[in-house]
Design an enzyme around this catalytic site. Sequence first.
Site, PDB file in Angstrom:
ATOM      1  CE  LYS A 154      22.513 -21.126 -36.274  1.00 51.33           C
ATOM      2  NZ  LYS A 154      23.449 -20.327 -35.477  1.00 51.33           N
ATOM      3  N   GLY A 182      30.358 -20.416 -27.994  1.00 52.01           N
ATOM      4  CA  GLY A 182      31.132 -19.507 -27.166  1.00 52.01           C
ATOM      5  C   GLY A 182      32.349 -20.129 -26.491  1.00 52.01           C
ATOM      6  CG  ASN A 224      28.447 -13.829 -34.264  1.00 51.37           C
ATOM      7  OD1 ASN A 224      29.118 -12.792 -34.272  1.00 51.37           O
ATOM      8  ND2 ASN A 224      27.177 -13.808 -33.943  1.00 51.37           N
ATOM      9  CB  THR A 225      32.016 -15.461 -30.593  1.00 53.87           C
ATOM     10  OG1 THR A 225      30.656 -15.838 -30.448  1.00 53.87           O
ATOM     11  CG2 THR A 225      32.493 -14.778 -29.333  1.00 53.87           C
ATOM     12  CB  ALA A 262      28.410 -23.512 -32.201  1.00 60.21           C
ATOM     13  N   GLY A 263      31.575 -22.876 -31.790  1.00 57.28           N
ATOM     14  CA  GLY A 263      32.816 -23.428 -31.262  1.00 57.28           C
ATOM     15  C   GLY A 263      34.047 -23.091 -32.085  1.00 57.28           C
TER      16      GLY A 263
END
Lengths: 66, 261, 373
Positions: free
Chosen positions: B95, B156, B204-205, B182-183
């Site tokens: 990635k 994030g 992820n987060t 992301a997001g």
Amino acid sequence: MNITCNGEQRAVEKNSSLNDLVISLELNPQALVAEVNGKIVEQPKFTEQMLQDGDRVELIRFVGGG
Amino acid sequence: MLTIAGTQFSSRLFVGTGKFASSREMKEAVEASGSQMVTVALRRVDLNNPHDDIMQALDRTKIHFLPNTSGARNAEEAIRLAKLARVASGTNWLKLEVTPDPRTLLPDPVDTLKATEQLVKDGFIVLPYINADPILALRLQDAGAAAVMPLGSPIGTNQGIMTAMQVEIIIQQARVPVVVDAGIGAPSHAARAMEMGADAVLVNTAIAVAGDPVRMAGAFRAAVEAGREAYEAGLGKPSKQASASSPEEGMLTPDLDFIQD
Amino acid sequence: MFTVPDFAHLQQWIIRSTEDDVRRALDREHVDIHDLAALLSPRAEKYLPQMAARSSRITLQRFGHVTQLYAPLYLSNLCVNRCAYCGFSAGNRIPRRTLTLNEAEQEAMILHERGFQHILLVTGEAPKAAGVDYLEELALRLRDRFAALSIEVQPLEQAEYERLFRAGVTAVAVYQETYDRAIYQQVHLAGRKCDYDYRLDTPARAAAAGMREIGIGSLLGLADWRAEGLALALHLQWLRKQFWRTSFAISFPRLRPAAGEFQPLAPVSEKNLSQLIFALRLFDHNVGLLLSTREEERFRNGMIGLGPTRYSAGSCTAPGGYSQPDIEGEQFSVGDHRNLAEVSDALIAKGFDPVYKDWDKEFQVFNLESLSS
Ligand code: SF4
């Protein structure tokens, strides 16, 4: 003799190999990749890779990441 | 089934392994997610805390490692990390992340393209992380990227698919799989991306920092499956018209009497 | 390489569509290939006015109140192939002629004086009489006088298209005639054109050579037009994925029953043609849609603004026909006999601006390396 490992100065015995360094740090060599003076060293070559005074060693491994 | 560079994945959820409280929790969350592809980062060993080992936590016969180049600020750094990652992981998969701005961690399109060209030549299977720019996606595809990973919103931020319009264009145009990255802050965001026709999402987060990451991983798994199912079933788009049989808003149906037979 | 699904399968797909499918398709912002199948189906026929309304709105939004005009320039009616439907077919007894470069230039200048800035160079398939050297030489002579040069000639190799592109050719039209393999074999009796797959792969070769626009199409009247429409859309969709830098256009040449000419195997009415045009516009908002002078004045006037974006005008389909209007040896008889000024006036009367070019070749940079595979 002295080397730099991951940015920190370290004293190692003369005629140490990269593998000796890893063991002295209590790391599992299987999960590591190293760079010596900017050159990649694969784990199977750790024992062959002799360290010289002033070498810059980076020990790298995977961590969690997104 | 999702196929990237010839490898098939039955799960369309990719999971990032960062920010978990412990390796054990990460491992359980990955298992609950059903994911077959996890991202990992390369870092210097912390000599003061050397015992956290992610390679041991995951069963690599079931789960593909997708090393990232996080932290790279330009193409050269990314390429260096990529080469280390290949040696460390024994996989060509990558990635590609090039993020020069430490505040937003938004990807640099110019260096991402440059690095992709080089890494493809060097035999990597490159999945570049990009802003949701359709032309960039196509340029990367032409350069040999195996998939593209447009962001839903800055990393994030948990804002969901703020780039929906652009992501839709990417999905429509690209020959390679599109992984929204992301997001994605909630399972509903992941479902939305899948309903739009994304091939996969990376989370992820939202899992790692949930009150119960393992249950949240399960929630994402269900959302991704539901979204994909809805996409394949053929979703009715919301319409301003009550019914197509009524004339278009603000427009009379044209007179077609000129047609003779 | 692009492969066409079996025609029977395409027909099944279309026939299975329900009225609900049609209504849903009309409601969608993006009509996908499944929606298109519904819009091409007999069930959609009663929604023709709704389809026209949407097609018109999309066309206006994307292209504005603008219609492009072009004229074909027939260079040669020699042909080594035998196609059952074509006036140029090798077996036909017609006066044969290939314009010399000087004659061709003269014809082009007549069109230029009439106001055309976009011409379509047309030949039969006779590479010995009108090969790449000939086309290249002509393009070099004409490139500075016209804003766009398109060709509709025998299928070429990629390297040959590259040569023509450098010589100033900007667009290539190559029609599959029919995507129905069985009917294709049935109407292509002799010659290189019998090779269905080579022809099918031609648009991709031309696009790979860097051509700005590729025209595809089916000769309507050979096979089931509904399945033909779906096959065209699949081809377009595939081409767009492979060649995202390229513009695409679709033509709708329609065979009409005419005395002494080839009788359509599957006649297509104006209503059918309209449905096909509207459906394809809903499916692809950006594709150029061409309506040639095969169609009559009444129909062409009626369709202004409803979907088509480009009209030919003042066409003569015999080589040398612009300098000698009574010449024989046409490919097909024209349905709309108006000249450029008359077609322009009709467009203006409907509130459309007739434009003669949409791009200037002078801006072109020949960087083949940056092109997609
Ligand atoms: S359709 Fe083309 S190839 Fe066939 S006979 Fe006519 S000019 Fe020749």
